[in-house]
Scaffold this motif. Structure first.
Motif, PDB file in Angstrom:
ATOM      1  N   PHE A 111       0.829  -1.207   0.000  1.00  0.00           N
ATOM      2  CA  PHE A 111       0.000   0.000   0.000  1.00  0.00           C
ATOM      3  C   PHE A 111       0.865   1.259   0.000  1.00  0.00           C
ATOM      4  O   PHE A 111       0.623   2.191  -0.768  1.00  0.00           O
ATOM      5  N   ALA A 112       1.863   1.302   0.875  1.00  0.00           N
ATOM      6  CA  ALA A 112       2.747   2.462   0.920  1.00  0.00           C
ATOM      7  C   ALA A 112       3.514   2.614  -0.386  1.00  0.00           C
ATOM      8  O   ALA A 112       3.696   3.729  -0.895  1.00  0.00           O
ATOM      9  N   ALA A 113       3.942   1.501  -0.957  1.00  0.00           N
ATOM     10  CA  ALA A 113       4.670   1.551  -2.223  1.00  0.00           C
ATOM     11  C   ALA A 113       3.781   2.082  -3.346  1.00  0.00           C
ATOM     12  O   ALA A 113       4.235   2.837  -4.216  1.00  0.00           O
ATOM     13  N   GLU A 114       2.517   1.723  -3.325  1.00  0.00           N
ATOM     14  CA  GLU A 114       1.598   2.194  -4.372  1.00  0.00           C
ATOM     15  C   GLU A 114       1.343   3.693  -4.256  1.00  0.00           C
ATOM     16  O   GLU A 114       1.322   4.408  -5.254  1.00  0.00           O
ATOM     17  N   VAL A 115       1.162   4.193  -3.048  1.00  0.00           N
ATOM     18  CA  VAL A 115       0.969   5.635  -2.859  1.00  0.00           C
ATOM     19  C   VAL A 115       2.210   6.393  -3.302  1.00  0.00           C
ATOM     20  O   VAL A 115       2.120   7.447  -3.943  1.00  0.00           O
ATOM     21  N   ALA A 116       3.381   5.862  -2.962  1.00  0.00           N
ATOM     22  CA  ALA A 116       4.622   6.519  -3.371  1.00  0.00           C
ATOM     23  C   ALA A 116       4.739   6.572  -4.892  1.00  0.00           C
ATOM     24  O   ALA A 116       5.150   7.598  -5.460  1.00  0.00           O
ATOM     25  N   GLU A 117       4.357   5.489  -5.580  1.00  0.00           N
ATOM     26  CA  GLU A 117       4.445   5.492  -7.037  1.00  0.00           C
ATOM     27  C   GLU A 117       3.423   6.453  -7.662  1.00  0.00           C
ATOM     28  O   GLU A 117       3.727   7.145  -8.637  1.00  0.00           O
ATOM     29  N   LEU A 118       2.231   6.485  -7.096  1.00  0.00           N
ATOM     30  CA  LEU A 118       1.227   7.430  -7.585  1.00  0.00           C
ATOM     31  C   LEU A 118       1.692   8.869  -7.394  1.00  0.00           C
ATOM     32  O   LEU A 118       1.549   9.710  -8.291  1.00  0.00           O
ATOM     33  N   ALA A 119       2.250   9.155  -6.225  1.00  0.00           N
ATOM     34  CA  ALA A 119       2.739  10.517  -5.969  1.00  0.00           C
ATOM     35  C   ALA A 119       3.870  10.883  -6.920  1.00  0.00           C
ATOM     36  O   ALA A 119       3.923  12.013  -7.424  1.00  0.00           O
ATOM     37  N   GLU A 120       4.769   9.952  -7.182  1.00  0.00           N
ATOM     38  CA  GLU A 120       5.855  10.224  -8.102  1.00  0.00           C
ATOM     39  C   GLU A 120       5.342  10.437  -9.515  1.00  0.00           C
ATOM     40  O   GLU A 120       5.817  11.331 -10.241  1.00  0.00           O
ATOM     41  N   ALA A 121       4.351   9.648  -9.940  1.00  0.00           N
ATOM     42  CA  ALA A 121       3.762   9.819 -11.264  1.00  0.00           C
ATOM     43  C   ALA A 121       3.102  11.191 -11.392  1.00  0.00           C
ATOM     44  O   ALA A 121       3.172  11.827 -12.446  1.00  0.00           O
ATOM     45  N   CYS A 122       2.479  11.649 -10.322  1.00  0.00           N
ATOM     46  CA  CYS A 122       1.843  12.961 -10.344  1.00  0.00           C
ATOM     47  C   CYS A 122       2.881  14.069 -10.421  1.00  0.00           C
ATOM     48  O   CYS A 122       2.694  15.075 -11.114  1.00  0.00           O
ATOM     49  N   ARG A 123       3.991  13.908  -9.691  1.00  0.00           N
ATOM     50  CA  ARG A 123       5.062  14.931  -9.750  1.00  0.00           C
ATOM     51  C   ARG A 123       5.664  14.976 -11.147  1.00  0.00           C
ATOM     52  O   ARG A 123       5.930  16.067 -11.688  1.00  0.00           O
ATOM     53  N   ALA A 124       5.872  13.812 -11.748  1.00  0.00           N
ATOM     54  CA  ALA A 124       6.450  13.790 -13.100  1.00  0.00           C
ATOM     55  C   ALA A 124       5.505  14.429 -14.110  1.00  0.00           C
ATOM     56  O   ALA A 124       5.921  15.085 -15.053  1.00  0.00           O
ATOM     57  N   ARG A 125       4.227  14.245 -13.899  1.00  0.00           N
ATOM     58  CA  ARG A 125       3.243  14.813 -14.788  1.00  0.00           C
ATOM     59  C   ARG A 125       3.198  16.330 -14.654  1.00  0.00           C
ATOM     60  O   ARG A 125       2.982  17.042 -15.614  1.00  0.00           O
TER      61      ARG A 125
END
Length: 467
Positions: free
Chosen positions: A453-467
């Protein structure tokens, strides 16, 4: 209504009561974690819980059969109620969730008021936890929250609390008294007492329309359930032969991270939380070697239909949305978009339509039908959905027990027969808390899923920052 009139279970309450078997408990729970304010904090908490429970009328109610309607049941006061039979203090534990799993596997005593509270001191003395267990027939998630809050420390000045209690009492008894004063208690939802107005022939077409409308709704829901089962792409990891064993795990995430993802990707907080479940399940399946390719399990998202000041304040009034989780989608933002689109479609049609509204069919089954058909329905849950994902609202105010502050609350959902996993989520004081309940034999690696769960939130947050 006289004091002897029974508080009859609503159809869905009766269904939950009938679904449970000795080897497959169906209670819900919540694990609250507190900072200990001293070495005797856990013992003091147990004393307070027992003392306060004695004064909460809703905690004194047991479930008993009634003669009319045939097959029905009601909540009745337990004459021999002793709070100490329901509130326990365990030996110090090293892992709250491991202890909670062992306690969740134990069925509630159906001859007593169906609830328990277990105080779990931490081995290091710095904290303690309280596991509340409630049967769905006594209280759904919202009602259970109200009953649990009634035994916490007061959060308002005494005079303000007295005024609030007169308006909306925690145990619902005063509200029920007001409803009784306004008219007779109805036997069951959908049934009412006959009056002189009912003899007016001009009213019959309206009644006929109501009956036909209910039948049409039941047929439409049944057809939607059949369609929802076509082309199901689930995973064997989500299927389990019921063993009665339980394992629990908890995940705490920063709510600010969820809000940042929502602001960039759009949708609602709930959309993000469901998408996180889909991504975590994907990671878990890949990690254990089952693989996520082509997996699209059906998630049942319960929706409360309870209205304020209803004639049945304690009754379960649930519908739901049935959503296919995009577990096979490799892109985290695409998963979120898929969840958002699916939820938007379900909301457009409303919670009274579609396969997720299957709980509404309980209103069309007579009490005896629930009693006789409960075991069969319990066996068929796996055919209706693959995974329960439910949200439990919590107050934003900081709660305390004996002066010890509540720092986290992990809701624990009932596990349907034939399924290996159930997920519940709540937010409390800036944190998101996922509570995971699994069959301990089918899911020995629940901690791996929790870490995803924590890994998924981190990946979503990183994808949003890259976007």
């Amino acid at each position: 209504m006289s004091a002897k009139s029974p508080d009859l279970l609503a159809p869905l309450d009766l269904a939950f009561w009938a679904l449970e078997t000795a080897d497959h408990p169906m209670h819900l729970g919540a694990l609250g974690v507190f900072d200990a304010d001293g070495p005797s904090a856990a013992e003091h908490a147990r004393e307070l819980l027992a003392a306060r429970a004695a004064g909460v009328a809703g905690l004194r109610m047991r479930i008993a059969g009634v003669l009319v309607p045939v097959g029905g049941a009601a909540r009745v006061p337990a004459a021999d109620f002793d709070p100490l039979d329901h509130v326990g203090l365990s030996a110090p534990v090293a892992d709250f969730h491991a202890a909670a799993g062992e306690l969740m596997r134990r069925p509630l005593d159906r001859g007593r008021p169906p609830w328990e509270a277990h105080v779990l001191p931490a081995a290091d003395g710095a904290s303690f936890a309280v596991l509340f267990k409630f049967h769905h027939a006594l209280a759904d998630g919202l009602r259970a929250l109200t009953l649990a809050a009634a035994v916490m420390d007061p959060v308002a000045p005494p005079e303000e609390r007295r005024r609030a209690t007169r308006r909306t009492p925690a145990d619902g008894t005063e509200a029920a008294d007001a409803e009784r004063a306004s008219g007779p208690r109805l036997p069951l939802p959908g049934m009412r007492a006959v009056t002189l107005d009912d003899l007016d022939p001009r009213r019959y077409p309206g009644h006929l329309r109501s009956v036909l409308g209910g039948a049409a709704q039941a047929l439409a829901i049944g057809a939607s359930v059949a369609r929802a089962g076509v082309g199901v792409r689930s995973s064997p990891a989500l299927t389990s032969t019921a063993t009665g064993t339980r394992r629990t795990a908890g995940v705490a995430l920063d709510l600010d991270d969820v809000h940042r993802i929502r602001k960039v990707a759009g949708g609602t907080v709930n959309d993000v939380l469901i998408a996180v479940v889909a991504g975590a399940v994907r990671r878990w399946l890949d990690d254990r070697g089952d693989g996520s390719a082509g997996v699209e399990p059906r998630a049942l998202i319960p929706v409360s239909r309870r209205r304020p000041r209803t004639a049945h304040p304690q009754g379960n009034r649930l519908s739901g949305y049935l959503v296919r989780l995009p577990v096979a989608e490799p892109d985290p933002l695409a998963r979120l978009r898929a969840v958002r689109a699916a939820m938007d479609r379900r909301k457009e049609h409303g919670p009274s339509r579609g396969a997720g509204a299957v709980a509404l069919l309980a209103d069309h089954v007579p009490p005896l039908g629930h009693r006789l058909g409960g075991p069969l329905v319990g066996q068929s849950a796996r055919l209706l959905f693959d995974l329960l994902v439910t949200s439990v609202p919590l107050p934003s105010l900081g709660l305390k027990l004996g002066g010890s502050p509540l720092t986290g609350v992990f809701p624990l959902a009932p596990l349907a027969r034939g399924q290996s996993l159930a997920v519940a989520v709540s937010t409390y004081r800036g944190r998101v808390h996922y509570g995971l309940v699994a069959d301990a034999v089918a899911v020995p690696d629940l901690d791996v899923l929790a870490g995803a769960f924590a890994a998924e939130v981190a990946e979503l947050a990183e994808a949003c920052r890259a976007r």
